[in-house]
Design an enzyme around this catalytic site. Structure first.
Site, short mmCIF file in Angstrom:
data_model
loop_
_atom_site.label_atom_id
_atom_site.label_comp_id
_atom_site.label_asym_id
_atom_site.label_seq_id
_atom_site.Cartn_x
_atom_site.Cartn_y
_atom_site.Cartn_z
N LYS A 31 0.85 -1.21 0.00
CA LYS A 31 0.00 0.00 0.00
C LYS A 31 0.88 1.25 0.00
CE LYS A 31 -1.77 1.70 3.96
NZ LYS A 31 -1.44 3.10 4.18
N ASN A 32 1.86 1.30 0.91
CA ASN A 32 2.63 2.52 1.08
C ASN A 32 3.66 2.75 -0.03
OD1 ASN A 32 1.08 3.00 3.26
ND2 ASN A 32 2.61 2.40 4.77
N ARG A 63 -5.66 10.04 3.54
CA ARG A 63 -4.69 11.04 3.98
C ARG A 63 -3.52 11.16 3.02
NH1 ARG A 63 -2.88 14.11 7.08
NH2 ARG A 63 -0.65 13.97 6.98
N CYS A 99 -5.63 12.64 11.83
CA CYS A 99 -6.33 11.35 11.69
C CYS A 99 -6.26 10.63 13.02
CB CYS A 99 -5.71 10.51 10.58
SG CYS A 99 -4.21 9.68 11.10
N ARG A 115 -0.77 15.19 12.74
CA ARG A 115 -0.13 14.95 11.43
C ARG A 115 -0.05 16.21 10.55
NH1 ARG A 115 -1.68 9.07 9.20
NH2 ARG A 115 0.29 9.29 8.13
N PRO A 116 0.71 17.21 10.94
CA PRO A 116 0.86 18.42 10.13
C PRO A 116 1.64 18.12 8.85
CG PRO A 116 2.40 18.41 11.98
CD PRO A 116 1.51 17.22 12.16
N ILE A 117 1.60 19.04 7.87
CA ILE A 117 2.39 18.87 6.64
C ILE A 117 3.40 20.01 6.50
CG2 ILE A 117 0.67 17.47 5.42
CD1 ILE A 117 -0.11 20.04 3.86
N ASP A 118 3.80 20.59 7.64
CA ASP A 118 4.73 21.73 7.60
C ASP A 118 6.04 21.39 6.89
OD1 ASP A 118 6.45 21.28 10.70
OD2 ASP A 118 4.97 19.94 9.81
N LEU A 119 6.55 20.17 7.07
CA LEU A 119 7.82 19.79 6.43
C LEU A 119 7.65 19.72 4.92
CD1 LEU A 119 8.97 17.00 8.92
CD2 LEU A 119 9.60 19.43 8.93
N ASP A 174 4.16 1.06 12.16
CA ASP A 174 2.98 0.37 11.64
C ASP A 174 2.86 -1.06 12.14
OD1 ASP A 174 3.27 1.96 8.36
OD2 ASP A 174 2.54 2.71 10.29
N ARG A 212 -8.69 -0.67 4.08
CA ARG A 212 -7.88 0.39 3.48
C ARG A 212 -6.49 -0.14 3.15
NH1 ARG A 212 -6.36 4.22 7.17
NH2 ARG A 212 -4.96 4.69 5.43
#
Ligand code: EPZ
Length: 421
Positions: free
Chosen positions: A22-23, A92, A116, A121-125, A305, A397
């Site tokens: 998946k990933n 996500r 989630c 889970r920010p996306i600042d990076l 995980d 999922r």
């Protein structure tokens, strides 16, 4: 919505071929829009997250054909550069489209992925890195917009080796003028698979799998083929299932090198593991025991995980197993559900202590997230009586035909429809 019925007591035996990752496939599906052309992707797992990504590709105007594990994407006809909230909510990892669409169109607009089950889970990076490539970033009305007439190669050092930020830089930098050097990059095997796909598509990327990645532009090719990497977390799940229930299984189509920390933890806990040309064999007949503390870290450390999965396998181990969760702020949400089986798990901040108990009892439990949901099924395999796992769709999922695969190993697991809907 699915309701998983699990009756414990069966030891697991037999052989299972592990699904595609998946990933790995999710960033590859997003990458299929970079440079246009046709992409044929094989060994693609049949998952709800894959369906969500194909829905996004169709919304963007790409042609998509799917025949079981084979996907054909024609992205020359792409006509949109934004993703609406409804589609972003489904998955996500749609944030991967940020770098891909920016590279393809020079502008992208998508609804900011919220938090989630695993935390904020920010996306600042991601945004900081795209800004370093010269993108103008604006956020308004819950949307993120990135725009650049021409991205420029840069030296980017990530504050944390984020998987998603690394992948977004690799995608966006394909369209940058000059060389991009990304340091403190994530080293996960899925990053290497993305590099292989992008290079087959015409990129020039080196260093994936190490903490320094170099991206030197892109010369698009019209047709690309790629076979997706086996899923190391799905493999870890089936190994932990056999550890929890006992028995003797073999996994094929798995990459043992990607599972070293998981295999070492299972060995310490009393499983006999043999790795050979035919795959990975795990046998567990005697009781599980306490191993060294399991500390989640970025790859090649122990994968976050697999934390819930190994915890579920350790509930009846003799002694106390300790888990330290370093990656996500709230990734022990499965613990209260595990206690419903009669497990003895104590949590203090990012540390969980599992004191082994003699017997677990089947119970009605809830899937709190993808891996937490799978952990409920694993705990049910080693419990007396029936367990019902109420699941709002988390498990599918990330797991293809989960019940069928476990039944193929001798487990008593059924996927029912929740009568309450
Ligand atoms: C990927 O998520 C995986 N998802 C996750 O798997 C996995 O748990 C995670 O990597 C870590 O291994 C996919 O590949 C689709 P990160 P990602 O960016 O990319 C913080 C599963 O079960 N962070 O490496 O979102 C973040 O909040 C899923 O299959 C920032 O603070 O992970 C987290 O605490 C769950 N700012 C940590 O870094 C950022 O801009 C790791 O996140 C980005 C991340």
């Amino acid at each position: 919505m699915p309701l998983w019925s699990v009756t414990g007591g069966n030891e697991l035996t037999g052989s299972l071929a592990v699904q595609g990752s998946k990933n790995a496939v999710l960033p590859i599906l997003a990458a299929s829009v970079v440079g246009g052309g046709v992409s044929r992707i094989t060994d693609c797992p049949l998952l709800r997250d894959v369906d969500a990504s194909l829905e996004i590709l169709r919304f963007l105007g790409c042609g998509v054909m799917q025949n079981r594990g084979e996907i054909l994407i024609q992205s020359d006809g792409m006509s949109r550069n934004h993703i609406p909230h409804a589609l972003m909510l489904k998955m996500r990892s749609s944030v991967m489209y940020l770098g891909a669409i920016l590279a393809r169109c020079g502008e992208v607009r998508l609804s900011a992925p919220g938090g989630c089950e695993l935390g904020s889970r920010p996306i600042d990076l991601h945004l900081k890195a795209l800004a370093a490539l010269g993108a103008e970033i604006s956020e308004a009305g819950g949307e993120v917009c990135c725009r650049a007439a021409q991205l420029k190669g840069a030296h980017i050092n990530l504050d944390f080796p984020s998987v998603g930020a690394t992948e977004n830089v690799m995608l966006a930098a394909c369209a940058a003028e000059g060389t991009t050097v990304l340091t403190n990059a994530a080293r996960e095997p899925e990053i290497v698979d993305l590099q292989s796909f992008l290079n087959a598509k015409g990129a020039s990327i080196r260093g994936a799998g190490t903490s320094e990645i170099r991206i030197d532009g892109f010369a698009p090719v019209p047709y690309t083929e790629h076979s997706v990497l086996p899923d190391r977390i799905a493999a870890a799940t089936y190994l932990c299932a056999a550890a929890a229930a006992g028995g003797d299984i073999r996994l094929t189509h798995a990459v043992p090198e990607h599972l070293e920390t998981v295999l070492s933890a299972l060995r310490q806990m009393g499983c006999a593991i043999v790795v050979d040309a035919d795959g990975i064999r795990l046998r567990r007949f005697g009781p599980m025991r306490a191993g060294r503390p399991v500390i989640t870290r970025p790859y090649p450390g122990f994968p976050t995980d697999a934390q819930a999965l190994l915890m579920a396998a350790s509930l009846r181990a003799e002694g106390t197993n300790v888990f330290v969760e370093n990656i996500f702020e709230s990734r022990f949400r499965h613990v209260p559900e595990l206690r419903r089986f009669g497990a003895d798990v104590r949590v203090e901040g990012r540390v969980a202590m599992v004191c082994g108990v003699k017997t677990l009892y089947g119970a009605p439990v809830t899937a709190t997230d993808l891996r937490g949901g799978a952990a409920m099924v694993l705990a049910g395999l080693s419990a007396e009586g029936e367990t019902q796992v109420f699941d709002s769709g988390h498990i599918e999922r990330g797991y293809e035909r989960f019940d069928e695969c476990l039944r193929a190993l001798g487990a008593d697991v059924k996927r029912l429809e929740d009568p309450q809907g």
